[in-house]
Design a protein around this motif. Sequence first.
Motif, PDB file in Angstrom:
ATOM      1  N   SER A  38     -55.155  20.440 -69.625  1.00  0.00           N
ATOM      2  CA  SER A  38     -55.804  19.432 -69.732  1.00  0.00           C
ATOM      3  C   SER A  38     -57.164  19.194 -70.258  1.00  0.00           C
ATOM      4  O   SER A  38     -57.823  18.657 -71.063  1.00  0.00           O
ATOM      5  CB  SER A  38     -55.296  18.077 -68.654  1.00  0.00           C
ATOM      6  N   PHE A  41     -57.842  20.735 -73.505  1.00  0.00           N
ATOM      7  CA  PHE A  41     -57.471  19.968 -74.650  1.00  0.00           C
ATOM      8  C   PHE A  41     -58.825  19.153 -75.044  1.00  0.00           C
ATOM      9  O   PHE A  41     -59.034  18.816 -76.260  1.00  0.00           O
ATOM     10  CB  PHE A  41     -56.260  18.959 -74.106  1.00  0.00           C
ATOM     11  N   SER A  52     -53.474  21.317 -81.815  1.00  0.00           N
ATOM     12  CA  SER A  52     -51.956  21.045 -81.783  1.00  0.00           C
ATOM     13  C   SER A  52     -51.176  21.923 -81.072  1.00  0.00           C
ATOM     14  O   SER A  52     -50.255  21.598 -80.806  1.00  0.00           O
ATOM     15  CB  SER A  52     -51.707  21.284 -83.640  1.00  0.00           C
ATOM     16  N   VAL A  55     -51.166  20.080 -78.084  1.00  0.00           N
ATOM     17  CA  VAL A  55     -50.098  19.085 -78.014  1.00  0.00           C
ATOM     18  C   VAL A  55     -48.760  19.407 -78.083  1.00  0.00           C
ATOM     19  O   VAL A  55     -47.679  18.796 -77.298  1.00  0.00           O
ATOM     20  CB  VAL A  55     -50.312  18.408 -79.362  1.00  0.00           C
ATOM     21  N   TYR A  58     -47.772  20.219 -74.282  1.00  0.00           N
ATOM     22  CA  TYR A  58     -47.275  19.128 -73.444  1.00  0.00           C
ATOM     23  C   TYR A  58     -46.024  18.818 -73.396  1.00  0.00           C
ATOM     24  O   TYR A  58     -45.280  18.347 -72.685  1.00  0.00           O
ATOM     25  CB  TYR A  58     -48.253  18.158 -74.152  1.00  0.00           C
ATOM     26  N   LYS A  59     -45.326  18.739 -74.899  1.00  0.00           N
ATOM     27  CA  LYS A  59     -44.229  18.386 -75.215  1.00  0.00           C
ATOM     28  C   LYS A  59     -43.156  19.316 -74.401  1.00  0.00           C
ATOM     29  O   LYS A  59     -42.074  18.874 -73.765  1.00  0.00           O
ATOM     30  CB  LYS A  59     -43.612  18.466 -76.649  1.00  0.00           C
ATOM     31  N   THR A  83     -55.354  14.129 -69.558  1.00  0.00           N
ATOM     32  CA  THR A  83     -54.463  13.653 -70.929  1.00  0.00           C
ATOM     33  C   THR A  83     -54.784  12.497 -71.438  1.00  0.00           C
ATOM     34  O   THR A  83     -54.770  12.387 -72.937  1.00  0.00           O
ATOM     35  CB  THR A  83     -53.227  14.046 -70.098  1.00  0.00           C
ATOM     36  N   PHE A  87     -55.729  12.447 -75.533  1.00  0.00           N
ATOM     37  CA  PHE A  87     -54.853  11.832 -76.492  1.00  0.00           C
ATOM     38  C   PHE A  87     -55.380  10.762 -77.085  1.00  0.00           C
ATOM     39  O   PHE A  87     -55.087  10.449 -78.450  1.00  0.00           O
ATOM     40  CB  PHE A  87     -53.428  11.429 -75.799  1.00  0.00           C
ATOM     41  N   TYR A  90     -57.597  12.373 -79.742  1.00  0.00           N
ATOM     42  CA  TYR A  90     -56.869  13.293 -80.742  1.00  0.00           C
ATOM     43  C   TYR A  90     -56.161  12.008 -81.755  1.00  0.00           C
ATOM     44  O   TYR A  90     -56.403  12.318 -82.829  1.00  0.00           O
ATOM     45  CB  TYR A  90     -55.875  13.877 -80.084  1.00  0.00           C
ATOM     46  N   MET A 111     -46.914   9.735 -77.600  1.00  0.00           N
ATOM     47  CA  MET A 111     -47.236  10.952 -77.129  1.00  0.00           C
ATOM     48  C   MET A 111     -46.034  11.606 -76.320  1.00  0.00           C
ATOM     49  O   MET A 111     -45.267  10.573 -75.686  1.00  0.00           O
ATOM     50  CB  MET A 111     -48.430  11.281 -76.417  1.00  0.00           C
ATOM     51  N   ILE A 113     -44.943  13.989 -73.387  1.00  0.00           N
ATOM     52  CA  ILE A 113     -45.436  14.906 -72.303  1.00  0.00           C
ATOM     53  C   ILE A 113     -44.046  15.103 -71.451  1.00  0.00           C
ATOM     54  O   ILE A 113     -43.305  14.219 -70.709  1.00  0.00           O
ATOM     55  CB  ILE A 113     -46.439  13.891 -71.451  1.00  0.00           C
TER      56      ILE A 113
END
Length: 176
Positions: A38, A41, A52, A55, A58-59, A83, A87, A90, A111, A113
């Motif tokens: 985090s 990021f 990216s 990101v 995170y998924k 976070t 985001f 971003y 988003m 997460i």
Amino acid sequence: KIIFQMKHSILLILFLSFGILSYGQKVTLTGHEYVEISKSFLTKLRKGEDPSKIVAQYKDFNFESLASQVKSRAEKLAFWINTYNAFVQYLLTNDGSLFEDRAAFFTQKRMIIAGINMSFDDIEHGIIRDSRVKLGLGILKKWFPPRFERKLRIANRDGRVHFALNCGAKTCPPIA
């Protein structure tokens, strides 16, 4: 040579079938590693670098790992505040028009997460503010918060959190 290649192909198929090598596996980390991601990021965004890959990470976080490894109050606050702020920055850097409808910006799920599609309100009012009703002045608690919120939320709200979250307006605290 063909037999050698066939043996390797068969081994690869067996490994994938039995999960010995698994592609698309959810990422499992320690609490400290989640917090470091985090922070990275935010750092990448501040330096103008492409975040990216983060990101995408995170998924792929493992939900159960995120819920169980980010344990201490300090880790939870650091991870979720970083976070949230990252985001916001971003998304608005990529498409400033998202902020034209402020209500939608915070309520729409934007988003992913740990496989969960979340909104900024989910993070702020559900996780950081311990499942509070958004318009309840921090007093009213949600009766039936979703499972992810119950597992990730931070107990014992802290009013100072308002000064740590950046909602994208010029008057908000700067993201550092």
